[in-house]
Write a protein that holds these residues in place. Sequence first.
Motif, short mmCIF file in Angstrom:
data_model
loop_
_atom_site.label_atom_id
_atom_site.label_comp_id
_atom_site.label_asym_id
_atom_site.label_seq_id
_atom_site.Cartn_x
_atom_site.Cartn_y
_atom_site.Cartn_z
N TRP A 49 -53.65 -45.44 -2.15
CA TRP A 49 -52.41 -46.14 -1.79
C TRP A 49 -51.18 -45.37 -2.25
N GLN A 50 -51.29 -44.68 -3.39
CA GLN A 50 -50.16 -43.91 -3.91
C GLN A 50 -49.94 -42.59 -3.18
N GLY A 51 -50.90 -42.20 -2.36
CA GLY A 51 -50.81 -40.91 -1.67
C GLY A 51 -51.46 -39.78 -2.43
N SER A 52 -52.09 -40.07 -3.56
CA SER A 52 -52.78 -39.03 -4.35
C SER A 52 -54.21 -38.90 -3.86
N TRP A 53 -54.36 -38.44 -2.62
CA TRP A 53 -55.68 -38.43 -2.01
C TRP A 53 -56.61 -37.40 -2.63
N VAL A 54 -56.07 -36.29 -3.06
CA VAL A 54 -56.92 -35.27 -3.70
C VAL A 54 -57.47 -35.81 -5.03
N GLU A 55 -56.61 -36.46 -5.80
CA GLU A 55 -57.04 -37.03 -7.08
C GLU A 55 -58.07 -38.14 -6.88
N ALA A 56 -58.04 -38.79 -5.73
CA ALA A 56 -58.98 -39.89 -5.49
C ALA A 56 -60.40 -39.39 -5.23
N GLN A 57 -60.52 -38.16 -4.73
CA GLN A 57 -61.84 -37.69 -4.29
C GLN A 57 -62.91 -37.68 -5.38
N PRO A 58 -62.63 -37.17 -6.60
CA PRO A 58 -63.70 -37.20 -7.63
C PRO A 58 -64.16 -38.62 -7.95
N HIS A 94 -51.94 -29.83 13.39
CA HIS A 94 -53.40 -29.72 13.52
C HIS A 94 -53.99 -31.11 13.64
N PRO A 95 -53.85 -31.74 14.80
CA PRO A 95 -54.28 -33.14 14.94
C PRO A 95 -55.78 -33.30 14.73
N VAL A 96 -56.13 -34.47 14.24
CA VAL A 96 -57.54 -34.79 14.06
C VAL A 96 -58.20 -34.86 15.43
N ARG A 97 -59.31 -34.19 15.56
CA ARG A 97 -60.01 -34.21 16.84
C ARG A 97 -61.51 -34.20 16.59
N ALA A 98 -62.22 -34.40 17.63
CA ALA A 98 -63.67 -34.37 17.50
C ALA A 98 -64.13 -32.96 17.24
N ARG A 99 -64.89 -32.80 16.21
CA ARG A 99 -65.42 -31.47 15.91
C ARG A 99 -66.80 -31.34 16.55
N ALA A 100 -66.97 -30.29 17.29
CA ALA A 100 -68.26 -30.07 17.95
C ALA A 100 -69.33 -29.80 16.89
N GLN A 101 -70.54 -30.16 17.24
CA GLN A 101 -71.65 -29.89 16.36
C GLN A 101 -71.99 -28.41 16.38
N PHE A 102 -72.24 -27.85 15.19
CA PHE A 102 -72.60 -26.44 15.08
C PHE A 102 -74.05 -26.35 14.62
N SER A 103 -74.77 -25.44 15.25
CA SER A 103 -76.15 -25.22 14.85
C SER A 103 -76.18 -24.43 13.54
N PRO A 148 -67.63 -35.65 10.16
CA PRO A 148 -68.00 -36.08 8.80
C PRO A 148 -67.62 -37.53 8.52
N ALA A 149 -66.48 -37.99 9.06
CA ALA A 149 -66.08 -39.38 8.86
C ALA A 149 -67.06 -40.33 9.56
N LEU A 150 -67.49 -39.96 10.77
CA LEU A 150 -68.49 -40.78 11.48
C LEU A 150 -69.81 -40.82 10.71
N TRP A 187 -63.65 -42.82 4.38
CA TRP A 187 -63.61 -42.34 5.76
C TRP A 187 -62.21 -41.95 6.18
N ARG A 188 -61.19 -42.65 5.66
CA ARG A 188 -59.82 -42.32 6.07
C ARG A 188 -59.40 -40.95 5.51
N THR A 189 -59.74 -40.66 4.28
CA THR A 189 -59.39 -39.35 3.72
C THR A 189 -60.27 -38.25 4.32
N LEU A 190 -61.54 -38.57 4.55
CA LEU A 190 -62.45 -37.58 5.13
C LEU A 190 -62.01 -37.19 6.54
N MET A 191 -61.52 -38.14 7.29
CA MET A 191 -61.04 -37.85 8.64
C MET A 191 -59.94 -36.79 8.60
#
Length: 888
Positions: free
Chosen positions: A594-603, A816-825, A641-643, A630-634
Amino acid sequence: MNHLPFQLSSSNAWMWVGKLAPPQTLLESVPRTALLEALRAHAHVPLTLLISPPGFGKTTLLMQWRESLLRQPSAPTVAWLSLDEADGEANRFLAYLIMALETAGLELKSLSTLAANQTLDIYPQKTITSLLQELAGDGRCSVLIIDDYHLVAGGPVDEILQTLLERGSQWLHLVIASRSRPDWSLAKLKTRGLVHEISTGELVLSLDESQNLLGGGGVQLADMARVHEKTEGWAVAVQLAKLWLVGGSGSLYGLQSFSGSVGDVAEYLAEQIFKELSEECREFLIETSPLERFNADLANTVRGRSDSAALLAQLVHVEALLIPLDAQRRWFRYHALLTEFLRPRLEADLAARIHRAAALWLAERTDWVLAVSHAMSAQDIPLAVKLIVDAGGWELVLRKGIRYTQSLLKQFDGPTRRSEPDLLLVEAYLHAKLGDFELSAQLLSLAQVAVCGDPRLERDFTVIRALSQAYFDQFENINGEITQIIDQGPGHAHEVLGMATLQCVSALAALAQGRLNDALDFSRKARVRMRLVTSHLGENFCLIHEAQALALGGKIVNSRAVVDEALVMAEENFGSESSLKAVVGCFKAQHLYWQGSWVEAQPWIQEGWDSLEHIDGWLDVFAATAEVSWRTLMRTHGLQPALSLLEKVEQLAKERRLFRLSRLVVLWRVDLLAQCGQVTQARQQALAIGLDSQSDTQDWRCREAAGLAFARLQLAVGASASACARLKQDAEALMNMGLLLPVWRIRLMEVLAGHKSQGEFSTEDVKHALGPILQNDLTGLLLEIGPGLLPVLEQIPEPFAGMAMVMTRLRGWRAHPVRARAQFSGKELQVLELLADGQSNKAIAMALGVSENTVKFHLKQIFRKLSVESRSAAISAALRDGLLDPRQ
């Protein structure tokens, strides 16, 4: 100097006697010079194993090695741990291990308190991680000597020690004595030079060593040689022979003519010594043989006599068989050979009485695990069940944890656990905490019939059923019965925890229904009662519920302070790596988001998921963790990865029967797909769940998620006016419930929808929407709305604190808008890694064992999936999308 982190006068101090120090025998023992030299030569090896049957001098050698280490000028920390059969449960073993290290001189902080109270974390790996951190912080190399490991081998203790060996060998050298070789990958460890093994053949006394041992008893040299021949250098048999001969009544004639095996020799010697004792001493030995360890008080209790101290004094000369465990020579145990000799001579009825008396004595000293074990050995199931009730019944789960309670229950067979109401309730609660809905419901159904007519059991049943409903998010019919019991108040002091627990459940129900004032009232009253019964775990849960109610009501600063208080309490009482701290950390991550400290939230998020996969949780924990994830992962890694994360949450919801969480996942998926431009898929999902009609839902969580998802989808298809209308309706409904934080989120989305719908917007409306966000430092909610909010923010005449950071991030996301990332083998990812390493097509082909044409084909596919046309652009796009690690 060794020290004890507890008072020996405490009720459970007896539990440590004889386990954290070697036996205090005064017997002469021959120095095992060659073996000690071998141990010194291999002191750098992480694992030393002594493997032999009983009586070959493993313990004696370990005692000599310990003394040798302690005499060194720069002596290492040397810890000793002797094991019993009851120590095979993971947390009981870890408790003794921690106390052994603490007694040897290591400072283990909160771990030692948790160990002494037998309240270690439900997840043993958490405790191991904390222990390794403390060892690393200390920096010294410690030696941990473990005797009688065979008594616990083959279970969870194996995994614990292998983990310590793999991750802690820099600070911990394990020396383990066992009758059998542990079922580890010893061959692999030996090839890596990590194991030094001393076998039975090496432990056998040489002729010189046998003669040295016998020499003090006036035995002739020829007789010494005969003893060595008959005993084959078996240390305990040589000791018995000396004891017999020195006693004056022994004769080598019988031993010389004896033709049995060496095992028969030992039994023969034991019998000769036994029959020379007085009748009182023989009876004493037989009657105390069922006890793992005992002192005069325990011996008097199980024998119904008062002469045990005097008899122990008479038996001082048989120390080869009756081994003192403490310096004051008050506690003893029998050598395994004597136990095997004595127990068949104990009549079954007398054995049952002794076990029953031992169970009661142990219960007075709160060792419930061994108390129940003795009751079961007496085949006295009513007594064993009574002990469970006396220990606290279902409250054991809260006070001692899941693992401890499981170790008690597993001593009963299935039919007993299903027929005893108290056991039914405990097990039903355990399975509710573990997320097993079907089994918990089945046990509760059986218990409902069994408890009828017993007021205590009926009250306990109400508590357990309420807890189960809370874990499975079923609050529809919970309020009336709970309120009635809470209003009655506890009839006895021991019911305070039950009442506090019901108030916690009521707080959860109020949160689920959006009754914030009730949630605050229940959680605060519950905390008062949790304090009365010193339930730190319960207090933490009360704080979590209070923080949620405060945040939802818009009191963000207060909520933040309560979460921080809960974190401090969790760490102080349960350690820095506890599962409880990880659960509280999920709400800390939410605040950071909520504070915008998304990097700090990850651990915090990662630690939360690691714990939630192994421990109990409830919907609020899972929902908070999942949404932030999911919101930060997106934003950081893209759509796929979010899906995948949402699929994981959906599976968890299905396993735990959390239907509301399943609904939330579907709504979040619509939101995610719409934001990432996957409009067709988002519309299909929306139609499948009837998203258009979600506005009348009574569940505020789903209403909020549905409103945001509906607006995202409408904005994606250009129906901004429809989004505005829906958002206004949702904001009004949530405001009527006093749910200010959800209202603020809805209104921010409404600002975006209004801008897209009308192309212009009222400055006053924007200030009204942004005011609470800025006052409460909730800039993360601006980031949540995304780059579409930039035109609104850019036209605000007076930038607010943090505006530059927010707008910079939003502009980056717009570029760099969020978009669907193709699957990579897998092969394409390998090509990408080599490409980033600067390798040519030819070098990549050689590295992967394929042709250059195949490499070109893979590159073409990579360029297409990344929407780029060059190698450098592919590397940049792969780094941006998280396909490559920038640190490599």
